[in-house]
Design a protein around this motif. Structure first.
Motif, PDB file in Angstrom:
ATOM      1  N   GLY A  17     -19.363 -28.135 -18.554  1.00 40.67           N
ATOM      2  CA  GLY A  17     -19.161 -29.208 -19.112  1.00 40.67           C
ATOM      3  C   GLY A  17     -18.757 -29.833 -16.853  1.00 40.67           C
ATOM      4  O   GLY A  17     -18.379 -28.446 -15.997  1.00 40.67           O
ATOM      5  N   ARG A  18     -19.143 -30.922 -16.152  1.00 37.85           N
ATOM      6  CA  ARG A  18     -18.535 -31.103 -15.174  1.00 37.85           C
ATOM      7  C   ARG A  18     -17.567 -32.320 -15.093  1.00 37.85           C
ATOM      8  O   ARG A  18     -16.976 -33.257 -16.198  1.00 37.85           O
ATOM      9  CB  ARG A  18     -19.934 -31.916 -14.433  1.00 37.85           C
ATOM     10  N   LYS A  19     -16.611 -31.988 -14.288  1.00 44.12           N
ATOM     11  CA  LYS A  19     -15.658 -32.657 -13.496  1.00 44.12           C
ATOM     12  C   LYS A  19     -16.101 -34.017 -13.003  1.00 44.12           C
ATOM     13  O   LYS A  19     -16.353 -33.733 -12.081  1.00 44.12           O
ATOM     14  CB  LYS A  19     -14.819 -31.761 -12.735  1.00 44.12           C
ATOM     15  N   TRP A  77     -13.935 -29.504 -26.351  1.00 48.63           N
ATOM     16  CA  TRP A  77     -12.071 -28.831 -26.406  1.00 48.63           C
ATOM     17  C   TRP A  77     -12.170 -29.764 -24.665  1.00 48.63           C
ATOM     18  O   TRP A  77     -11.849 -30.535 -23.668  1.00 48.63           O
ATOM     19  CB  TRP A  77     -12.149 -27.376 -25.898  1.00 48.63           C
ATOM     20  N   GLN A  78     -13.507 -29.277 -24.147  1.00 52.52           N
ATOM     21  CA  GLN A  78     -14.158 -29.890 -22.162  1.00 52.52           C
ATOM     22  C   GLN A  78     -14.430 -31.334 -22.261  1.00 52.52           C
ATOM     23  O   GLN A  78     -13.647 -31.808 -21.404  1.00 52.52           O
ATOM     24  CB  GLN A  78     -15.722 -29.389 -21.841  1.00 52.52           C
ATOM     25  N   LYS A  79     -14.487 -31.795 -23.377  1.00 48.15           N
ATOM     26  CA  LYS A  79     -14.856 -33.277 -23.285  1.00 48.15           C
ATOM     27  C   LYS A  79     -13.062 -33.646 -23.423  1.00 48.15           C
ATOM     28  O   LYS A  79     -12.841 -34.838 -22.733  1.00 48.15           O
ATOM     29  CB  LYS A  79     -15.290 -33.907 -24.655  1.00 48.15           C
ATOM     30  N   GLU A  80     -11.828 -33.322 -24.263  1.00 45.96           N
ATOM     31  CA  GLU A  80     -11.008 -33.749 -24.561  1.00 45.96           C
ATOM     32  C   GLU A  80     -10.019 -33.418 -23.448  1.00 45.96           C
ATOM     33  O   GLU A  80      -9.075 -34.422 -22.521  1.00 45.96           O
ATOM     34  CB  GLU A  80     -10.520 -32.844 -25.938  1.00 45.96           C
ATOM     35  N   ALA A  81     -10.385 -32.769 -22.092  1.00 50.02           N
ATOM     36  CA  ALA A  81      -9.692 -31.905 -21.178  1.00 50.02           C
ATOM     37  C   ALA A  81     -10.022 -33.503 -20.211  1.00 50.02           C
ATOM     38  O   ALA A  81      -9.512 -33.475 -19.095  1.00 50.02           O
ATOM     39  CB  ALA A  81     -10.213 -31.201 -20.657  1.00 50.02           C
TER      40      ALA A  81
END
Length: 349
Positions: free
Chosen positions: A346-348, A321-325
């Motif tokens: 996860g980091r932006k 989910w985080q990677k897809e975002a």
């Protein structure tokens, strides 16, 4: 971590090893007895009546307005659990009871046990229909006003066991000043992080019914405007663009479907400033059924699916989910206080 029958004598050890003991009964017959007997002892005030003293059976019964015969039997059960000791004709609590059950303990799980006894036990009547239909209870939509109170007190109790450790597991970017705590109700994670990082402030976004019952809890931590509530549903609310340095979502993902979690991850990504972090705290699910598997993880998956029609998630799914975002630079930290509980950040970029 798992629970299983333990031999107390050499003969019992031999019987267990030889397969002569009907071990399924330990879970099916005796397991539910132990749970209900303990929950009623907590709810009826037996542990509070004993407290830090040594008192007689008669004093316990008088304090709790209970009958001596069943209470004597109950104390015998609690003694085998290592929760009560009898010294001649007097009873006292063990160290583990004083730490985990008494209301005045900073580690107390009293309200979680009350919530289990007054609310969650009733959910077990729906296990059969859940197995047939796959439809969970969606309890956030059906809790009564009193049940919302028990729920928020229970979540505060559960978080008290993890929030102190969480401040070491949740990365916060240097110089961070604004944090969003999704579904944080009681505020313990926000309080702990804002105390650790003096420049940090936090907004707790949670359902209106949760905020109503959790506001008095948060007030007791005297955080003033550093930690505030915002009533709303993260699935529906606009949480802004590049507003925050860190976002935390603890024990919430198991209430959401995969698509809802993807939606939240994308909204969180958009709401973070560059370099901001998104930390999801959850008990991880294992997709392999095996004897040496994590029993707490397996129980959690079924329980949350029963209660919310979702369940726990795997590490691969959460990072997905985080990677897809758009998140990257992932980190996983494992908790000691709750086996299987992890913080995935996860980091932006």
């Amino acid at each position: 971590m798992k629970f299983s029958p333990t031999a107390q004598t050499p003969l019992e050890w031999i019987a267990l090893k030889a397969g002569l003991v009907p071990t399924p009964l330990a879970y099916s017959h005796f397991g539910f007895m132990m749970s209900k007997f303990l929950l009623e002892a907590v709810d009826k005030g037996v542990f509070e009546a004993i407290g830090h003293r040594r008192i007689s059976l008669e004093e316990i019964c008088a304090s709790c307005n209970l009958n001596a015969k069943p209470v004597k039997s109950l104390l015998g059960v609690l003694a085998t659990m290592g929760l009560v000791k009898q010294i001649k004709k007097l009873f006292c609590l063990t160290a583990k009871s004083k730490k985990w059950i008494l209301k005045d303990s900073p580690h107390s799980l009293y309200w979680l046990m009350v919530f289990d006894n007054r609310v969650c036990v009733k959910w077990m009547d729906h296990v059969g229909s859940f197995l047939e239909t796959g439809k969970g209870l969606q309890y956030h939509e059906t809790l009564t006003e009193d049940e919302w109170f028990y729920y928020q007190k229970a979540m505060e109790a559960a978080a008290s066991a993890t929030s102190k450790e969480a401040v070491r597991k949740i990365p916060v970017p240097p110089g961070a000043t604004r944090m969003l705590d999704i579904g944080g109700s009681h505020g313990l994670y926000s309080v702990a992080l804002c105390k650790r990082y003096p420049a940090l402030t936090s907004t707790i976004l949670d359902l209106p019914s949760a905020v109503e019952k959790a506001a008095p809890i948060l007030k007791t931590y005297n955080m003033g405007n550093k930690v505030v509530h915002r009533a709303g549903n993260v699935l529906e609310e606009d949480i802004g663009k590049e507003q925050y340095n860190a976002v935390v979502m603890a024990s919430v993902a198991h209430h959401f479907t995969a698509e809802e979690n993807k939606l939240v991850a994308q909204k969180v990504y958009d709401s973070l400033q560059p370099g901001g972090t998104f930390t999801i705290l959850e008990v991880l699910r294992s997709d392999e059924a095996k004897y040496n598997g994590d029993m707490l993880s397996a129980l959690g998956d079924f329980f949350f699916a029963l209660s919310s029609t979702s369940g726990t998630w795997s590490l691969k799914e959460i990072i997905g989910w985080q990677k897809e975002a758009g998140f990257g630079s992932f980190k996983k930290a494992t908790f000691l206080t709750i086996p299987g509980y992890v913080a995935i950040t996860g980091r932006k970029l």
